[in-house]
Design an enzyme around this catalytic site. Structure first.
Site, short mmCIF file in Angstrom:
data_model
loop_
_atom_site.label_atom_id
_atom_site.label_comp_id
_atom_site.label_asym_id
_atom_site.label_seq_id
_atom_site.Cartn_x
_atom_site.Cartn_y
_atom_site.Cartn_z
N ILE A 69 0.84 -1.19 0.00
CA ILE A 69 0.00 0.00 0.00
C ILE A 69 0.88 1.25 0.00
O ILE A 69 1.89 1.31 0.69
CB ILE A 69 -0.94 0.01 1.23
CG1 ILE A 69 -1.93 -1.15 1.13
CG2 ILE A 69 -1.70 1.33 1.32
CD1 ILE A 69 -2.87 -1.23 2.30
N GLY A 124 0.48 -5.31 0.81
CA GLY A 124 -0.75 -5.38 0.04
C GLY A 124 -0.64 -6.28 -1.17
O GLY A 124 -1.65 -6.80 -1.65
N ASP A 127 -1.67 -9.54 0.01
CA ASP A 127 -3.14 -9.55 0.10
C ASP A 127 -3.75 -9.89 -1.26
O ASP A 127 -4.70 -10.69 -1.34
CB ASP A 127 -3.66 -8.17 0.54
CG ASP A 127 -3.27 -7.82 1.97
OD1 ASP A 127 -3.37 -8.69 2.84
OD2 ASP A 127 -2.86 -6.68 2.19
N GLU A 147 3.45 -5.59 7.29
CA GLU A 147 2.68 -4.58 8.03
C GLU A 147 3.19 -4.34 9.44
O GLU A 147 3.20 -3.20 9.92
CB GLU A 147 1.20 -4.98 8.06
CG GLU A 147 0.44 -4.70 6.77
CD GLU A 147 0.63 -5.77 5.71
OE1 GLU A 147 -0.02 -5.68 4.66
OE2 GLU A 147 1.45 -6.70 5.94
N ASP A 155 -4.59 -5.85 7.37
CA ASP A 155 -6.05 -5.81 7.46
C ASP A 155 -6.77 -5.97 6.13
O ASP A 155 -7.98 -5.75 6.05
CB ASP A 155 -6.52 -4.51 8.12
CG ASP A 155 -6.05 -3.25 7.39
OD1 ASP A 155 -5.43 -3.39 6.31
OD2 ASP A 155 -6.29 -2.14 7.90
#
Length: 274
Positions: A69, A124, A127, A147, A155
């Site tokens: 991210i 991310g 993810d 993270e 998350d």
């Protein structure tokens, strides 16, 4: 399809049914910006609704798959000011849920999604690939659930999806240590299915796999993906009941008849578009 953070192309020949969805922000190592989280689910929805699309390859332009991210995006979320702390927290939760939905769009897409990974796949990026149906990488790829090093709890799905792929203990190891693993260790853990010597080999291997899958019944592919994903929530008994209900509706498709006839006639089946 015109996007700022993505690029969509169709594989040759056009009737292959294979589409590439590229992360297209190479100057930022394909960091996930706010614009990405808006565009990504839209692109997947358009491909899902496109009858010519049988399968999607999620890849990236540049030297890295995804660096995670965008840090500036995190700061903007953190710096939202309001006198009402309750409303500020509600807005932050809503923003996180919207980003989660963008990743989950991969699972909601009826078409199979294959991740083609080279270079860095961090935060991310992990993810993203854990939501894909299959994952292939080059030997030079590396992965990190990053993270915790940023003072965050992951998350967007890694902590929920990784245990199904590599087990609880291995997930805890990667999430707490934030250590980097290479393509070979990712294969050993079960994060990826195949590791290729180079990026060129990866691209060829992904296309071979995608072509073999795209030839199969779209209804059967859709059903297999849906039943496998639902099975994460169900035990064996309820999972069997779910697939019985699914097939009681879907077996009326002409795909089964075509598959049987093609086998008898020793030819490749030709299925209707989804």
């Amino acid at each position: 399809m015109n996007f700022e953070t993505l690029k969509v192309t169709q594989s040759e020949p056009p009737n292959s049914g294979i589409f590439f969805l590229y992360l297209n922000n190479p100057s930022r190592r394909n960091a996930l910006t706010p614009k990405f989280f808006t565009e990504f689910p839209k692109a997947l929805s358009l491909l899902d609704q496109n009858p010519s699309a049988k399968l999607i390859i999620l890849a990236s332009n540049g030297d890295h798959f995804c660096s995670g991210i965008d840090i500036l995006s995190l700061k903007s979320l953190q710096n939202q000011q309001t006198q009402d702390q309750g409303r500020a927290r509600e807005a932050l939760r809503r923003a996180i849920k919207e980003m989660q939905s963008a990743i989950t769009a991969i699972e909601l897409c009826r078409k199979p999604v294959i991740a083609s990974i080279h270079g860095a796949c961090i935060g991310g990026g992990v993810d993203l690939i854990t939501a894909c149906d299959l994952r292939l990488c080059s030997k030079q790829a590396f992965f990190s659930v990053k993270e915790v090093d940023l003072g965050l709890t992951a998350d967007l799905g890694s902590l929920q999806r990784l245990p199904y792929l590599i087990g609880y203990g291995n997930t805890m190891d990667l999430a707490l240590t934030c250590r980097r693993i290479d393509g070979l260790e990712a294969k050993k853990l079960g994060l990826v299915q195949t590791v290729f010597e180079s990026r060129d080999d990866l691209e060829k291997g992904v296309m071979e796999l995608a072509s073999s899958i795209a030839e199969k019944s779209p209804m059967a592919l859709m059903g297999t993906k849906a039943v496998m994903l639902k099975g994460r929530e169900l035990g064996v008994e309820h999972g069997l009941d779910y697939v019985a209900t699914w097939n009681s509706a879907m077996l009326l498709s002409k795909d089964l008849e075509e598959a049987v006839e093609a086998s008898v006639q020793k030819r490749k089946p030709v299925f209707a578009k989804l």
